[in-house]
Design a protein around this motif. Structure first.
Motif, PDB file in Angstrom:
ATOM      1  N   LEU A  38     -10.732   3.874   0.721  1.00  0.00           N
ATOM      2  CA  LEU A  38     -10.558   2.608   1.446  1.00  0.00           C
ATOM      3  C   LEU A  38     -10.891   1.450   0.523  1.00  0.00           C
ATOM      4  O   LEU A  38     -11.933   1.461  -0.150  1.00  0.00           O
ATOM      5  CB  LEU A  38     -11.478   2.603   2.668  1.00  0.00           C
ATOM      6  N   ARG A  39     -10.018   0.453   0.503  1.00  0.00           N
ATOM      7  CA  ARG A  39     -10.236  -0.718  -0.347  1.00  0.00           C
ATOM      8  C   ARG A  39      -9.992  -1.995   0.444  1.00  0.00           C
ATOM      9  O   ARG A  39      -9.133  -2.035   1.332  1.00  0.00           O
ATOM     10  CB  ARG A  39      -9.280  -0.668  -1.556  1.00  0.00           C
ATOM     11  N   ASN A  40     -10.745  -3.019   0.120  1.00  0.00           N
ATOM     12  CA  ASN A  40     -10.584  -4.329   0.743  1.00  0.00           C
ATOM     13  C   ASN A  40      -9.103  -4.727   0.714  1.00  0.00           C
ATOM     14  O   ASN A  40      -8.504  -4.807  -0.362  1.00  0.00           O
ATOM     15  CB  ASN A  40     -11.419  -5.344  -0.046  1.00  0.00           C
ATOM     16  N   VAL A  71      -6.158  -5.141  -2.143  1.00  0.00           N
ATOM     17  CA  VAL A  71      -4.970  -4.282  -2.067  1.00  0.00           C
ATOM     18  C   VAL A  71      -3.703  -5.118  -2.169  1.00  0.00           C
ATOM     19  O   VAL A  71      -2.757  -4.762  -2.875  1.00  0.00           O
ATOM     20  CB  VAL A  71      -4.965  -3.464  -0.760  1.00  0.00           C
ATOM     21  N   ALA A  72      -3.672  -6.248  -1.470  1.00  0.00           N
ATOM     22  CA  ALA A  72      -2.468  -7.090  -1.449  1.00  0.00           C
ATOM     23  C   ALA A  72      -2.082  -7.531  -2.855  1.00  0.00           C
ATOM     24  O   ALA A  72      -0.901  -7.501  -3.233  1.00  0.00           O
ATOM     25  CB  ALA A  72      -2.694  -8.306  -0.550  1.00  0.00           C
ATOM     26  N   VAL A  73      -3.058  -7.921  -3.646  1.00  0.00           N
ATOM     27  CA  VAL A  73      -2.785  -8.379  -5.009  1.00  0.00           C
ATOM     28  C   VAL A  73      -2.301  -7.220  -5.872  1.00  0.00           C
ATOM     29  O   VAL A  73      -1.293  -7.324  -6.583  1.00  0.00           O
ATOM     30  CB  VAL A  73      -4.046  -9.015  -5.627  1.00  0.00           C
ATOM     31  N   SER A  86      -4.887   7.842   0.874  1.00  0.00           N
ATOM     32  CA  SER A  86      -5.149   6.407   0.764  1.00  0.00           C
ATOM     33  C   SER A  86      -3.880   5.606   0.991  1.00  0.00           C
ATOM     34  O   SER A  86      -2.771   6.105   0.774  1.00  0.00           O
ATOM     35  CB  SER A  86      -5.698   6.045  -0.625  1.00  0.00           C
ATOM     36  N   TYR A  87      -4.050   4.375   1.380  1.00  0.00           N
ATOM     37  CA  TYR A  87      -2.999   3.378   1.261  1.00  0.00           C
ATOM     38  C   TYR A  87      -2.852   3.119  -0.232  1.00  0.00           C
ATOM     39  O   TYR A  87      -3.832   3.233  -0.985  1.00  0.00           O
ATOM     40  CB  TYR A  87      -3.434   2.106   1.999  1.00  0.00           C
ATOM     41  N   PRO A  88      -1.634   2.811  -0.701  1.00  0.00           N
ATOM     42  CA  PRO A  88      -1.462   2.618  -2.150  1.00  0.00           C
ATOM     43  C   PRO A  88      -2.426   1.591  -2.742  1.00  0.00           C
ATOM     44  O   PRO A  88      -2.821   0.634  -2.090  1.00  0.00           O
ATOM     45  CB  PRO A  88      -0.011   2.123  -2.254  1.00  0.00           C
ATOM     46  N   LYS A  89      -2.804   1.825  -3.985  1.00  0.00           N
ATOM     47  CA  LYS A  89      -3.642   0.939  -4.797  1.00  0.00           C
ATOM     48  C   LYS A  89      -5.060   0.815  -4.240  1.00  0.00           C
ATOM     49  O   LYS A  89      -5.642  -0.267  -4.185  1.00  0.00           O
ATOM     50  CB  LYS A  89      -2.995  -0.439  -4.950  1.00  0.00           C
ATOM     51  N   HIS A 116      -0.115   9.523   0.261  1.00  0.00           N
ATOM     52  CA  HIS A 116      -0.101   8.140   0.731  1.00  0.00           C
ATOM     53  C   HIS A 116       0.401   8.019   2.171  1.00  0.00           C
ATOM     54  O   HIS A 116       0.282   6.950   2.779  1.00  0.00           O
ATOM     55  CB  HIS A 116       0.769   7.268  -0.172  1.00  0.00           C
ATOM     56  N   ASP A 117       0.974   9.076   2.718  1.00  0.00           N
ATOM     57  CA  ASP A 117       1.425   9.020   4.108  1.00  0.00           C
ATOM     58  C   ASP A 117       0.258   8.694   5.034  1.00  0.00           C
ATOM     59  O   ASP A 117      -0.873   9.142   4.817  1.00  0.00           O
ATOM     60  CB  ASP A 117       1.975  10.381   4.558  1.00  0.00           C
ATOM     61  N   ALA A 118       0.546   7.954   6.093  1.00  0.00           N
ATOM     62  CA  ALA A 118      -0.424   7.842   7.175  1.00  0.00           C
ATOM     63  C   ALA A 118      -0.528   9.195   7.867  1.00  0.00           C
ATOM     64  O   ALA A 118       0.335  10.062   7.702  1.00  0.00           O
ATOM     65  CB  ALA A 118       0.020   6.772   8.166  1.00  0.00           C
ATOM     66  N   PHE A 119      -1.590   9.411   8.628  1.00  0.00           N
ATOM     67  CA  PHE A 119      -1.746  10.655   9.378  1.00  0.00           C
ATOM     68  C   PHE A 119      -0.894  10.532  10.642  1.00  0.00           C
ATOM     69  O   PHE A 119      -1.286   9.894  11.609  1.00  0.00           O
ATOM     70  CB  PHE A 119      -3.215  10.886   9.733  1.00  0.00           C
TER      71      PHE A 119
END
Length: 286
Positions: free
Chosen positions: A115-117, A121-123, A9-12, A90-93
């Protein structure tokens, strides 16, 4: 044959929540699993794991040299494992200069991609880093973004190349050599039992409704937050106020300005539309 299920995942984006669910599902005890015992589902970029398996000191190597060793490290871990492993990443592929993927397909049983909106994620990511919303929005568009990338500082984790949010998502979900199972954070919250039940089936884990409900009860966000308050959480960045904050869907509406939300949509429109975060008028759904 045993191997690794990657929790990517991307963090958070719900990764740690799912790890807590897994631990509770597998242990099946009468009380919540300790959030500080999640090392049984290790982090792929763990500094100590790299050194333990390679016998090398990460501080003696450049970050690029470390990356070149990581595919062999994961293959070794998979080959020596006596059970299926679940490993947070958290690494990208990405691919190395010699065209080897960082994540070897031979070591891989499957991938959960969380996957999260990106509006939420930004917040959450800004809070996690004790940073500003505007800087986080800029970071999420940065194709060269890494975490733990300060070579002058000894970190508990190795460098992880995130790329932009858009590129991170598509790098995993377009990967052709591994089997990827998509889990949207919003489905995990709004339709939890069938969502987690299907995830358990993907990894050949116990999937009865009773086991799923029990594990979900023990990894409820309020339970995790209370554990962190009472005992701390070893994965929290030191300068962040807390790791578990709200865990809500749509909390961005309470925090982002209209301009900030539109900037995120402009930066990631195609991917947001592809995965159901924008309606036909390009307005946020969640």
């Amino acid at each position: 044959m045993n191997g690794i299920y990657w929790l990517a995942s991307y963090p958070k984006s719900g990764n740690t929540w799912f790890r807590a669910f897994l631990r509770n599902l597998q242990e099946n005890t009468d009380e919540p699993a300790d959030i500080n015992a999640l090392h049984q589902h290790p982090i792929a970029a763990s500094h100590w794991m790299f050194e333990d398996y390679t016998g090398l000191s990460a501080s003696d190597l450049t970050m690029d040299e470390i990356d070149e060793l990581r595919p062999d490290l994961y293959q070794k871990i998979a080959d020596e494992s006596k059970e299926d492993l679940f490993m947070k990443i958290h690494d990208a592929f990405t691919y190395l200069p010699d065209n080897r993927p960082m994540i070897p397909s031979k070591a891989t049983l499957g991938v959960f991609y969380f996957l999260r909106n990106p509006l939420d994620v930004a917040v959450s990511f800004a809070h996690h880093n004790a940073g500003t919303i505007d800087q986080t929005i800029s970071d999420m568009k940065n194709e060269k973004l890494s975490i733990y990338g300060n070579s002058k500082k000894l970190n508990s984790q190795l460098r992880q190349k995130l790329l932009s949010w858009n590129s991170h998502v598509n790098s995993w979900l377009n990967a052709s050599d591994v089997s990827v199972y998509l889990m949207r954070y919003e489905d995990m919250h709004l339709n939890p039992i069938p969502t987690f039940q299907a995830a358990a089936r993907f990894a050949n884990l116990p999937d009865t409704k009773e086991r799923i409900k029990k594990a979900l009860k023990f990894c409820d966000f309020n339970v995790l937050k209370k554990q962190e308050k009472d005992h701390g959480f070893r994965e929290k960045i030191p300068f962040a106020e807390s790791f578990f904050r709200k865990g809500k869907v749509g909390s961005w509406r309470e925090t982002l300005s209209n301009e900030q939300a539109q900037k995120i949509i402009d930066d990631h429109r195609d991917t947001m539309s592809r995965f159901g975060y924008l309606d036909g008028n390009e307005k946020p759904i969640f």
